[in-house]
Scaffold this motif. Structure first.
Motif, mmCIF file in Angstrom:
data_model
loop_
_atom_site.group_PDB
_atom_site.id
_atom_site.type_symbol
_atom_site.label_atom_id
_atom_site.label_comp_id
_atom_site.label_asym_id
_atom_site.label_seq_id
_atom_site.Cartn_x
_atom_site.Cartn_y
_atom_site.Cartn_z
ATOM 1 N N VAL A 103 0.869 -1.155 0.032
ATOM 2 C CA VAL A 103 0.140 -0.197 -0.199
ATOM 3 C C VAL A 103 0.896 1.327 -0.105
ATOM 4 O O VAL A 103 1.508 1.308 0.974
ATOM 5 N N ASP A 107 -0.822 8.030 6.257
ATOM 6 C CA ASP A 107 -1.228 7.272 7.413
ATOM 7 C C ASP A 107 -2.548 6.918 7.273
ATOM 8 O O ASP A 107 -3.056 5.549 7.955
ATOM 9 N N SER A 109 -3.980 5.617 4.560
ATOM 10 C CA SER A 109 -4.019 4.282 3.543
ATOM 11 C C SER A 109 -3.381 3.261 4.769
ATOM 12 O O SER A 109 -3.667 2.143 4.433
ATOM 13 N N PHE A 110 -2.466 3.579 5.629
ATOM 14 C CA PHE A 110 -1.765 2.580 6.397
ATOM 15 C C PHE A 110 -3.003 2.225 7.411
ATOM 16 O O PHE A 110 -2.870 0.812 7.794
ATOM 17 N N ALA A 113 -4.792 -0.523 5.637
ATOM 18 C CA ALA A 113 -3.924 -1.804 5.514
ATOM 19 C C ALA A 113 -3.965 -2.475 6.763
ATOM 20 O O ALA A 113 -3.980 -3.902 7.128
ATOM 21 N N TYR A 114 -3.858 -1.726 7.685
ATOM 22 C CA TYR A 114 -3.676 -2.460 9.356
ATOM 23 C C TYR A 114 -5.013 -3.268 9.610
ATOM 24 O O TYR A 114 -4.649 -4.522 10.062
ATOM 25 N N CYS A 124 0.713 -6.902 4.723
ATOM 26 C CA CYS A 124 0.662 -5.805 4.214
ATOM 27 C C CYS A 124 1.858 -5.143 4.452
ATOM 28 O O CYS A 124 2.650 -5.338 5.574
ATOM 29 N N THR A 125 2.526 -4.280 3.382
ATOM 30 C CA THR A 125 3.448 -3.638 3.751
ATOM 31 C C THR A 125 3.295 -2.192 3.212
ATOM 32 O O THR A 125 2.577 -2.118 2.257
ATOM 33 N N GLY A 126 3.424 -1.150 4.181
ATOM 34 C CA GLY A 126 3.205 0.168 3.637
ATOM 35 C C GLY A 126 4.489 1.012 3.050
ATOM 36 O O GLY A 126 5.727 0.753 3.491
ATOM 37 N N ASN A 295 3.450 -6.473 7.649
ATOM 38 C CA ASN A 295 2.904 -5.049 8.429
ATOM 39 C C ASN A 295 3.437 -4.132 9.192
ATOM 40 O O ASN A 295 3.448 -3.535 10.102
ATOM 41 N N MET A 297 5.815 -0.454 8.047
ATOM 42 C CA MET A 297 6.167 0.676 6.834
ATOM 43 C C MET A 297 7.590 0.602 6.435
ATOM 44 O O MET A 297 8.303 0.826 7.555
ATOM 45 N N LEU A 310 2.977 -0.878 11.330
ATOM 46 C CA LEU A 310 1.829 -0.135 10.734
ATOM 47 C C LEU A 310 1.169 0.622 11.907
ATOM 48 O O LEU A 310 0.812 1.766 11.936
#
Ligand code: F6P
Length: 333
Positions: A103, A107, A109-110, A113-114, A124-126, A295, A297, A310
Motif C-alpha cells: 500500500v 497514514d 492508507s496505512f 492496511a492495518y 501488508c507493507t506500507g 505489516n 511501513m 503499521l
C-alpha cells in the motif's frame, strides 16, 4: 514461519504524490523478478471493493518512472471505513489468491492496511507516499522533495515581484496537518516568517517581527503559511486568507498580497530524490513480504532501511523541533 506469498496486490491511496509511479514500477519488477504474480488495484481501496484489479507484468510499468501522478489512480475510500466494505474487498483479493499487499500512501492508507491485516490476516507493507512528509519512522516520504521544489520555484518568482513593489506577500503551501512543506520551502526561499499547524505562533508576534524588519528597511517580506495553520484558536478559519485578514487589521501601511499555490505542488515529474527513494522503498516493500517482515511501513532513516510497525506509523507523528524556528528567526534578521 509465515506462509509463502505467491501473489501480491499493489495500490496507491490518499493524495497522489510525485514518485508513486516509480514505487509501483519497483514493486512490480521486484515481485516478478522474485517469481511472484502482481496485481494492480485501481483507485486505492475503492478498486479493491469494486473488483477493479488487473494483472501486471514488467511492461505494464514501462516508461512511468519519470511521470507524476499514479497510473493506478488513487482515492480516499469512504466505503473502506466500514467492515462490510473491507469484507467485500477481501473477498475480491481471495478470489484471485492475492496473499500480500503493498500500500503506497499516508497514514490514512496505512490505517486501512492495518485493519485488513488484523481482520483477514492479509500481510501488508506500507510505502510512505505523501507530499506532507509527516510520517514517523522515515526521513523521506515519496513526493515531498518534488513538492517542496515546486513551492520553492514559485516562491522565488513571487519574491521578484514582491521586491519590485515593496509588498508583503503571504504564500500558502499545502499541509492540512503538517508544516514540513512550509518549513522547508520557507527556509529555502528566505521567508521572514513561517506559519505551521504544529507550532503556535501568534499573529501579534509575527506582526511585531515584521514591524521590526520594516524599521530596519527590510522591504521584501515573505511569509509562508501552511494551509492548516490556524491563527486564532477560537475560530476554525485557517490558511493565508485568514492570516492576511488579521494582519491587515493590525498593520497599517503594508501593501499585502496572497498567493495560494494549491495542487500544483502535487504534480509534475518527480525529482531524482523522489525517484530514487521510491525505487529503493518499492524494492524493500516486496522483500519484506517475501521475508516475512509483515505489516510494517518501510522507511529510510539515516540512509538505512527502517521498518516501523503499521500501528505505530499510524499513531506517531514526525515532530518539528524548536531549533528550526530559531533558524528561521535568525536567518531572516
Ligand atoms: O496529500 C496531502 C495533501 O496534499 C495535503 O497537503 C492537503 O491538505 C490535502 O492533501 C489536499 O487533499 P485533496 O486533494 O483531497 O483536496
Amino acid at each position: 514461519m509465515s506462509a509463502k506469498i505467491n501473489k501480491i496486490g499493489v495500490l496507491t491511496s490518499g493524495g497522489d504524490s510525485p514518485g508513486m509511479n516509480a514505487a509501483i514500477r519497483a514493486v512490480v519488477r521486484t515481485a516478478i523478478y522474485r517469481g511472484l504474480e502482481v496485481f494492480g488495484i485501481m483507485r486505492g481501496y475503492n478498486g479493491m471493493i469494486e473488483d477493479d484489479i488487473y494483472q501486471m507484468n514488467s511492461r505494464s510499468v514501462a516508461n512511468i518512472i519519470q511521470r507524476g501522478g499514479t497510473i493506478l489512480k488513487t482515492a480516499r475510500s469512504k466505503d473502506f471505513y466500514s467492515e462490510e466494505g473491507r469484507k467485500r474487498a477481501y473477498e475480491n483479493l481471495q478470489k484471485r489468491g492475492i496473499d500480500g499487499l503493498v500500500v503506497i500512501g499516508g497514514d490514512g492508507s496505512f490505517t486501512g492496511a492495518y485493519k485488513l491485516s488484523r481482520e483477514f490476516g492479509i500481510p501488508c507493507t506500507g510505502i510512505p507516499g505523501t507530499i506532507d512528509k509527516d510520517l514517523y519512522g522515515t526521513d523521506f516520504t515519496i513526493g515531498f522533495d518534488t513538492a517542496v521544489n515546486t513551492a520553492v520555484e514559485a516562491i522565488d518568482k513571487i519574491r521578484d515581484t514582491a521586491d519590485s513593489h515593496d509588498r508583503l506577500f503571504i504564500v500558502e503551501v499545502m499541509g492540512r496537518h503538517a508544516g514540513y512543506i512550509a518549513l522547508h520551502s520557507g527556509i529555502a526561499t528566505g521567508a521572514e516568517n513561517i506559519l505551521m499547524p504544529e507550532v503556535t505562533t501568534t499573529l501579534d508576534e509575527m506582526v511585531a517581527s515584521l514591524t521590526e524588519l520594516e524599521k530596519r528597511k527590510k522591504l521584501v517580506n515573505l511569509v509562508v503559511v501552511a494551509e492548516g495553520y490556524q491563527p486564532n484558536p477560537d475560530s476554525d478559519l485557517k490558511g493565508a486568507n485568514e492570516v492576511v485578514r488579521l494582519v491587515e487589521e493590525r498593520l497599517k501601511g503594508f501593501e499585502t498580497r496572497v498567493t495560494i499555490l494549491g495542487h500544483i505542488q502535487r504534480g509534475g515529474p518527480p525529482t531524482c530524490i523522489d525517484r530514487f527513494i521510491a525505487s529503493r522503498m518499492g524494492y524493500h516493500a516486496v522483500q519484506c513480504l517475501i521475508e516475512g517482515r509483515h505489516n510494517v511501513m518501510v522507511g529510510i532513516l539515516h540512509d538505512d532501511m527502517h521498518y516501523t510497525p503499521l500501528e505505530i506509523a499510524i499513531r506517531e507523528k514526525q515532530k518539528i523541533g524548536d531549533d528550526w524556528l530559531n533558524i528561521v528567526k535568525i536567518l531572516a534578521s
